[in-house]
Scaffold this motif. Structure first.
Motif, short mmCIF file in Angstrom:
data_model
loop_
_atom_site.label_atom_id
_atom_site.label_comp_id
_atom_site.label_asym_id
_atom_site.label_seq_id
_atom_site.Cartn_x
_atom_site.Cartn_y
_atom_site.Cartn_z
N TYR A 1 27.35 99.69 84.50
CA TYR A 1 28.20 98.88 83.63
C TYR A 1 28.20 99.44 82.21
O TYR A 1 29.25 99.54 81.58
N LYS B 1 31.39 100.97 80.01
CA LYS B 1 31.78 100.50 78.68
C LYS B 1 31.84 101.67 77.69
O LYS B 1 32.68 101.69 76.82
N ILE C 1 36.50 93.54 84.52
CA ILE C 1 35.51 94.07 83.58
C ILE C 1 35.74 93.48 82.19
O ILE C 1 34.80 93.09 81.51
N TYR D 1 34.52 89.88 82.13
CA TYR D 1 33.06 89.82 82.08
C TYR D 1 32.58 90.09 80.66
O TYR D 1 31.67 89.42 80.17
N ASP D 2 33.19 91.06 79.99
CA ASP D 2 32.84 91.33 78.58
C ASP D 2 33.10 90.11 77.72
O ASP D 2 32.31 89.78 76.83
#
Length: 84
Positions: free
Chosen positions: A10, A14, A55, A58-59
């Motif tokens: 992950y 990023k 994604i 989730y951030d």
């Protein structure tokens, strides 16, 4: 062990900004699929868009959880009265 690997991957995602790249590639693929009227291309290129959005969500939730201010309920409520 598996959790550590997921966190490592992950963080790599990023750093490389893969989520934005996935969304851009997916949108380009869907536009090409619509232009040439090929449905299978649309169905394939929707998946990168979905993964990129997941994604980003989730951030967003991680950011919200970090910015939550804990309340001190003792300061909010007046102190109880003492009976003499």
């Amino acid at each position: 062990m598996i959790k550590d690997k997921i966190i490592e991957y992950y963080k790599l995602l990023k750093v490389k900004r893969i989520d934005t790249l996935l969304i851009q590639i997916g949108i380009l693929g869907v536009i090409i699929g619509l232009f040439f009227d090929v449905l299978i291309i649309n169905q394939i290129f929707v998946w990168p868009i979905l993964f990129g959005v997941c994604i980003k969500l989730y951030d967003f939730t991680e950011k919200i959880e970090r910015n939550i201010v804990p309340y001190d309920f003792n300061k909010l409520l007046p102190p109880p009265k003492k009976n003499k």
